[in-house]
Write a protein that holds these residues in place. Structure first.
Motif, PDB file in Angstrom:
ATOM      1  N   PHE A   1     -39.246  42.432 102.053  1.00 31.51           N
ATOM      2  CA  PHE A   1     -39.788  42.338 103.404  1.00 31.51           C
ATOM      3  C   PHE A   1     -39.638  43.678 104.121  1.00 31.51           C
ATOM      4  N   SER A   2     -38.532  44.369 103.894  1.00 31.32           N
ATOM      5  CA  SER A   2     -38.328  45.654 104.561  1.00 31.32           C
ATOM      6  C   SER A   2     -39.393  46.659 104.150  1.00 31.32           C
ATOM      7  N   LEU A   3     -39.893  46.565 102.919  1.00 30.75           N
ATOM      8  CA  LEU A   3     -40.886  47.518 102.437  1.00 30.75           C
ATOM      9  C   LEU A   3     -42.230  47.373 103.136  1.00 30.75           C
ATOM     10  N   ILE A   4     -42.402  46.309 103.903  1.00 32.18           N
ATOM     11  CA  ILE A   4     -43.635  46.136 104.669  1.00 32.18           C
ATOM     12  C   ILE A   4     -43.744  47.191 105.761  1.00 32.18           C
TER      13      ILE A   4
ATOM     14  N   GLN B   1     -53.958  40.650  90.009  1.00 32.47           N
ATOM     15  CA  GLN B   1     -55.246  39.964  90.012  1.00 32.47           C
ATOM     16  C   GLN B   1     -55.247  38.779  90.984  1.00 32.47           C
ATOM     17  N   GLU B   2     -54.149  38.057  91.044  1.00 27.83           N
ATOM     18  CA  GLU B   2     -54.062  36.919  91.971  1.00 27.83           C
ATOM     19  C   GLU B   2     -54.089  37.389  93.424  1.00 27.83           C
ATOM     20  N   LEU B   3     -53.409  38.501  93.702  1.00 27.08           N
ATOM     21  CA  LEU B   3     -53.429  39.047  95.063  1.00 27.08           C
ATOM     22  C   LEU B   3     -54.834  39.496  95.446  1.00 27.08           C
TER      23      LEU B   3
ATOM     24  N   ARG C   1     -57.506  43.483 107.983  1.00 30.34           N
ATOM     25  CA  ARG C   1     -56.201  43.760 108.582  1.00 30.34           C
ATOM     26  C   ARG C   1     -55.309  44.546 107.624  1.00 30.34           C
ATOM     27  N   LEU C   2     -55.422  44.261 106.319  1.00 26.55           N
ATOM     28  CA  LEU C   2     -54.631  45.003 105.338  1.00 26.55           C
ATOM     29  C   LEU C   2     -55.042  46.477 105.305  1.00 26.55           C
TER      30      LEU C   2
ATOM     31  N   LEU D   1     -48.991  49.671  98.472  1.00 28.24           N
ATOM     32  CA  LEU D   1     -47.878  48.866  98.978  1.00 28.24           C
ATOM     33  C   LEU D   1     -46.977  48.343  97.860  1.00 28.24           C
ATOM     34  N   GLY D   2     -47.576  48.004  96.739  1.00 26.06           N
ATOM     35  CA  GLY D   2     -46.824  47.345  95.673  1.00 26.06           C
ATOM     36  C   GLY D   2     -47.034  45.839  95.743  1.00 26.06           C
ATOM     37  N   ILE D   3     -46.939  45.187  94.600  1.00 32.60           N
ATOM     38  CA  ILE D   3     -47.289  43.772  94.508  1.00 32.60           C
ATOM     39  C   ILE D   3     -46.364  42.893  95.361  1.00 32.60           C
ATOM     40  N   ILE D   4     -45.052  43.048  95.203  1.00 34.54           N
ATOM     41  CA  ILE D   4     -44.129  42.153  95.927  1.00 34.54           C
ATOM     42  C   ILE D   4     -44.151  42.430  97.432  1.00 34.54           C
ATOM     43  N   PRO D   5     -44.091  43.698  97.893  1.00 34.07           N
ATOM     44  CA  PRO D   5     -44.200  43.929  99.345  1.00 34.07           C
ATOM     45  C   PRO D   5     -45.505  43.404  99.929  1.00 34.07           C
ATOM     46  N   LEU D   6     -46.615  43.537  99.183  1.00 36.99           N
ATOM     47  CA  LEU D   6     -47.880  43.023  99.690  1.00 36.99           C
ATOM     48  C   LEU D   6     -47.842  41.496  99.791  1.00 36.99           C
ATOM     49  N   GLN D   7     -47.238  40.850  98.814  1.00 39.36           N
ATOM     50  CA  GLN D   7     -47.094  39.396  98.874  1.00 39.36           C
ATOM     51  C   GLN D   7     -46.303  39.001 100.119  1.00 39.36           C
TER      52      GLN D   7
END
Length: 423
Positions: A89-92, A236-238, A251-252, A277-283
């Motif tokens: 979350f911090s990486l957001i 791919q899912e993102l 917005r992204l 952003l990276g997969i997990i931070p974007l999620q």
């Protein structure tokens, strides 16, 4: 066949409210601003049922809006509740500008302390909010950079001085902030004690900032929450999630190209944003968007759906005629309904999103080589097949009849799975 029937007088957006309050140094210079959640029901204070929801709205709606007006050297303080004290979350948010405030309600468990250490190791500044000297919070003092002492809860000067001395004794490198300073006497006393930073109504009451956004559809929001909370997603899912939602994609791109992050090469499409952003931070960012969403709007849903259909159709054409990159083709279609979604002119919206010039010119000024793409799709949607076939041939589509059938197939497929993102 579908006709686009958009009444732009309908309000397809909702308002959001963010407040900001300045923080000053010992010498009177501005050190930064704290961002505060507000809502339409009571603009004088925050009324909410979840700290995570409030913080999510501050991040996804307020941060871009506020940072655009601030000196990049100023720090931005954001409350991080227990649910969001997660290194991903911090990486957001930007570690160069944002200070993560640990709320006073957070218990220093082994798990929380581990996450705080991880966040700090990434280079983020941490603050402890509303500290009044309790033993309950002392374990945080060796990990945070700033301690915010709540003057309103400390009734005597002796208490305010004792809390300052206790914190400094535990960690000499701490910056101590006097918050909720309400008059000149408190300010003078805090300076005399050695406090480093100052915040409160004596300096300035929170300033209300109002903006507007396109809300996520209720069904979309429920589906998002189920997916985002259950497991880690693939790239791919993102991409598939973002391709379903015009507002979320816009917005992204606006977010990753904003002053929230250090200057970088313009990011023009969704794959580039995921890579940045990276997969997990974007999620986590998408999860924040979902948590911040609070309105059901069927007009918005139809506009987003139409943009999605156009995006997939343009992507298919680009794969055939090789005249346009497939990612840019998808962006052209996806964002073609953006003006109606936001009720702002395209050229204003694209100030914050550096799309390819040909896309901007086609949508904003009805000019350039991609104008025929927009004329073609509107002809198909209005059942003007004579014009549609002529323009499809102009775009080097060998079989216009096949192309129209493909549009219908995409429309039916997108309609059937529009509210189901786990395909």
């Amino acid at each position: 066949m579908v006709k686009q029937d958009i009444n732009e007088k309908h309000q397809v957006y909702e308002h959001y409210y963010i407040a900001r309050q300045p923080i000053f140094t010992h010498s009177g210079k501005c050190f930064g601003w704290e961002l505060l959640f507000r809502n339409a029901e009571d603009l004088s204070k925050a009324v909410f049922t979840s700290d995570a929801v409030a913080t999510s709205q501050v991040i996804v709606d307020g941060l871009v809006r506020i940072c655009a007006d601030l000196n990049p050297n100023y720090k931005v303080f954001i409350n991080f509740p227990k649910e969001m004290l997660d290194r991903y979350f911090s990486l957001i948010v930007s570690k160069n500008q944002c200070v993560l405030e640990i709320l006073e309600t957070v218990t220093p468990t082994e798990h929380i302390l581990k996450e705080i250490k991880a966040i700090k190791s990434l280079g983020y500044l941490l603050a402890l909010d509303d500290y009044v000297g309790s033993d309950f919070h002392k374990e945080f003092l060796n990990f945070v950079d700033i301690v915010k002492v709540d003057f309103k809860e400390l009734s005597t000067n002796e208490q305010k001085k004792l809390v300052y001395n206790t914190a400094k004794k535990i960690n000499k490198s701490l910056h101590i902030l006097a918050e909720k300073v309400e008059d000149n006497e408190e300010y003078k006393f805090a300076k005399k004690c050695g406090y480093d930073l100052f915040q409160g109504l004596f300096f300035q009451k929170p300033e209300l900032i109002k903006g507007r956004k396109v809300p996520l559809h209720t069904k979309s929001r429920v589906s998002f929450l189920q997916i985002l909370s259950s497991r880690d997603l693939t790239k791919q899912e993102l991409e598939k999630i973002l391709q379903h939602d015009t507002a979320l994609s816009y917005r992204l791109l606006k977010y990753v190209n904003s002053a929230v992050f250090p200057q970088h090469k313009p990011i023009q499409n969704i794959p580039q944003a995921i890579l940045y952003l990276g997969i997990i931070p974007l999620q986590k960012w998408i999860l924040c968007c979902v948590l911040a969403a609070s309105c059901n709007n069927e007009i918005k849903s139809e506009l987003a759906f139409l943009g999605s259909v156009r995006g997939y159709f343009f992507q298919w054409i680009a794969s055939k005629n090789k005249k346009l990159n497939t990612s840019d083709a998808f962006s052209l279609g996806l964002f073609s309904t953006l003006e109606a979604l936001y009720e702002f002119p395209f050229h204003v919206l694209f100030d914050a999103v550096p799309l390819q010039d040909d896309i901007i010119n086609a949508l904003s000024f009805n000019s350039g080589p991609l104008v025929d793409w927009m004329r073609m799709i509107k002809a198909i949607e209005s059942d003007d097949m004579l014009v549609a076939f002529e323009l499809l041939k102009k775009l080097n589509v060998d079989d216009p009849c096949q192309a129209v059938r493909k549009y219908q197939e995409i429309y039916i497929a997108r309609r059937s799975d529009f509210y189901s993102y786990a395909m």
